[in-house]
Write a protein that holds these residues in place. Structure first.
Motif, PDB file in Angstrom:
ATOM      1  N   GLN A   1       0.814  -1.215   0.000  1.00 12.38           N
ATOM      2  CA  GLN A   1       0.000   0.000   0.000  1.00 12.38           C
ATOM      3  C   GLN A   1       0.852   1.271   0.000  1.00 12.38           C
ATOM      4  OE1 GLN A   1       0.132  -2.237   2.386  1.00 12.38           O
ATOM      5  NE2 GLN A   1       0.284  -1.313   4.423  1.00 12.38           N
TER       6      GLN A   1
ATOM      7  N   PHE B   1       2.379  -3.618 -13.206  1.00 17.08           N
ATOM      8  CA  PHE B   1       1.386  -3.286 -12.193  1.00 17.08           C
ATOM      9  C   PHE B   1       0.246  -4.299 -12.206  1.00 17.08           C
ATOM     10  CE2 PHE B   1      -2.465  -1.300 -10.637  1.00 17.08           C
ATOM     11  CZ  PHE B   1      -2.050  -0.696  -9.461  1.00 17.08           C
TER      12      PHE B   1
ATOM     13  N   TYR C   1      -0.764  -6.479  -9.173  1.00 18.45           N
ATOM     14  CA  TYR C   1      -2.156  -6.359  -8.707  1.00 18.45           C
ATOM     15  C   TYR C   1      -2.747  -7.749  -8.482  1.00 18.45           C
ATOM     16  CZ  TYR C   1      -7.050  -4.644  -8.857  1.00 18.45           C
ATOM     17  OH  TYR C   1      -8.352  -4.337  -8.572  1.00 18.45           O
TER      18      TYR C   1
ATOM     19  N   CYS D   1      -1.218  -9.444  -5.510  1.00 12.04           N
ATOM     20  CA  CYS D   1      -1.639  -8.805  -4.257  1.00 12.04           C
ATOM     21  C   CYS D   1      -3.059  -9.193  -3.874  1.00 12.04           C
ATOM     22  CB  CYS D   1      -1.519  -7.289  -4.378  1.00 12.04           C
ATOM     23  SG  CYS D   1       0.174  -6.665  -4.309  1.00 12.04           S
ATOM     24  N   THR D   2      -3.955  -9.295  -4.860  1.00  8.29           N
ATOM     25  CA  THR D   2      -5.326  -9.703  -4.527  1.00  8.29           C
ATOM     26  C   THR D   2      -5.352 -11.138  -4.021  1.00  8.29           C
ATOM     27  OG1 THR D   2      -5.747 -10.374  -6.824  1.00  8.29           O
ATOM     28  CG2 THR D   2      -6.375  -8.144  -6.189  1.00  8.29           C
TER      29      THR D   2
ATOM     30  N   VAL E   1      -4.798  -8.353  -0.358  1.00  6.88           N
ATOM     31  CA  VAL E   1      -4.718  -6.888  -0.347  1.00  6.88           C
ATOM     32  C   VAL E   1      -6.053  -6.351  -0.875  1.00  6.88           C
ATOM     33  CG1 VAL E   1      -3.553  -4.860  -1.290  1.00  6.88           C
ATOM     34  CG2 VAL E   1      -2.232  -6.893  -0.672  1.00  6.88           C
TER      35      VAL E   1
ATOM     36  N   ARG F   1      -8.850  -4.716  -2.895  1.00 10.64           N
ATOM     37  CA  ARG F   1      -8.885  -4.212  -4.266  1.00 10.64           C
ATOM     38  C   ARG F   1      -9.163  -2.706  -4.352  1.00 10.64           C
ATOM     39  NH1 ARG F   1     -12.834  -5.641  -7.072  1.00 10.64           N
ATOM     40  NH2 ARG F   1     -11.932  -5.103  -9.087  1.00 10.64           N
TER      41      ARG F   1
ATOM     42  N   LEU G   1      -5.934  -0.954  -4.372  1.00 12.64           N
ATOM     43  CA  LEU G   1      -5.192  -1.158  -5.608  1.00 12.64           C
ATOM     44  C   LEU G   1      -5.825  -0.383  -6.759  1.00 12.64           C
ATOM     45  CD1 LEU G   1      -4.621  -5.007  -5.253  1.00 12.64           C
ATOM     46  CD2 LEU G   1      -2.906  -3.213  -4.933  1.00 12.64           C
ATOM     47  N   ASN G   2      -7.145  -0.295  -6.779  1.00 16.25           N
ATOM     48  CA  ASN G   2      -7.818   0.455  -7.837  1.00 16.25           C
ATOM     49  C   ASN G   2      -7.513   1.951  -7.738  1.00 16.25           C
ATOM     50  OD1 ASN G   2      -8.999  -1.882  -8.850  1.00 16.25           O
ATOM     51  ND2 ASN G   2     -10.813  -1.665  -7.555  1.00 16.25           N
TER      52      ASN G   2
ATOM     53  N   ALA H   1      -4.821   3.180  -6.475  1.00 18.84           N
ATOM     54  CA  ALA H   1      -3.432   3.314  -6.893  1.00 18.84           C
ATOM     55  C   ALA H   1      -3.314   3.284  -8.405  1.00 18.84           C
ATOM     56  CB  ALA H   1      -2.589   2.208  -6.276  1.00 18.84           C
ATOM     57  N   ALA H   2      -4.090   2.413  -9.063  1.00 18.55           N
ATOM     58  CA  ALA H   2      -4.051   2.330 -10.524  1.00 18.55           C
ATOM     59  C   ALA H   2      -4.448   3.660 -11.154  1.00 18.55           C
ATOM     60  CB  ALA H   2      -4.966   1.212 -11.009  1.00 18.55           C
TER      61      ALA H   2
ATOM     62  N   ALA I   1      -6.094  -2.434 -13.882  1.00 16.48           N
ATOM     63  CA  ALA I   1      -6.865  -2.964 -12.749  1.00 16.48           C
ATOM     64  C   ALA I   1      -7.720  -4.156 -13.155  1.00 16.48           C
ATOM     65  CB  ALA I   1      -7.734  -1.863 -12.158  1.00 16.48           C
TER      66      ALA I   1
END
Length: 234
Positions: A47, A67, A71, A74-75, A79, A81, A84-85, A87-88, A101
């Motif tokens: 994160q 990425f 991603y 990580c899922t 982590v 989502r 992560l979204n 961050a994307a 994503a």
């Protein structure tokens, strides 16, 4: 003349092989892999990408691909989502961020589904004796695409839980991946757009994205409550 000494090692090796590849041994391996993945997340804190930014040496299409792969991994390691979204969107903007994503979502779902199917299904299917568990398994097995599409559209079901529940059912790979890819687009797009416009929180686009997230979250909670009530009365 019968050589019993030559048979004993072979029989021992066969027994060891059966134990190592038994359903419960494979399930134990799955639990160990997930625990290791969760530990890695705690240690490396992915994160931090929101605060530290993307490595400067990666750019363009290569950055999007890296990425997306990160991603997906990580899922699988639980982590969230939405993080992560966001961050994307912050790193790549709305269009490329959404592409990365969604690709990462499908990849991570496929990894989790494959792990659950190979390592957990044989051990867990005999345990599906409860009324709710049987109902959920029957729904996913008979109406896999429709059920998974609804689970992805309304974020009432945790992403990882849906992956592993689907893997234990008899749902096919193609319906699972298609429903995941299509059903994840609306909610993922809202988070990605919010991440891309986070620097202007008063802009109409950001407000619409946040409103969509709130509405779908509420709708997901209502659908989950209704489904639970329906299963309880069956």
């Amino acid at each position: 003349m019968f050589d019993s000494a030559a048979v004993r090692p072979q029989g021992f090796a066969e027994r060891c092989t059966r134990v190592l590849f038994s359903p419960w041994s494979r399930l134990s391996l799955l639990v160990a892999l997930l625990a290791a993945a969760g530990t890695c997340v705690l240690l490396f804190e992915p994160q931090r990408i929101l605060s530290d930014g993307w490595p400067a040496q990666l750019g363009g299409a290569a950055a999007v691909v890296v990425f997306a792969v990160a991603y997906g991994l990580c899922t699988t390691a639980f982590v969230p989502r939405p993080l992560l979204n966001l961050a994307a969107g912050a790193l790549f903007g709305s269009q490329l961020g959404l592409t990365a994503a969604i690709a990462g979502t499908v990849l991570g779902s496929g990894i989790a589904f494959g792990l659950g199917r190979m390592l957990g299904q044989d051990a867990l299917r005999p345990l599906l004796r409860g009324r709710w568990l049987k109902a959920a398994d029957g729904q996913l097995s008979r109406h896999g695409f429709r059920s998974m599409l609804a689970a992805r559209l309304f974020p009432g079901v945790p992403f990882a839980a849906a992956n592993y529940c689907a893997s234990v059912s008899r749902m096919g790979w193609l319906p699972f991946l298609l429903a995941t890819g299509l059903g994840s687009i609306p909610n993922t797009a809202a988070y990605v757009i919010a991440g891309a416009r986070a620097s202007t929180p008063t802009s109409p686009v950001f407000l619409v994205a946040m409103g969509f997230i709130a509405v779908t979250g509420l709708a997901g909670a209502v659908v989950a409550w209704c489904k639970r009530h329906h299963l309880r009365n069956r």
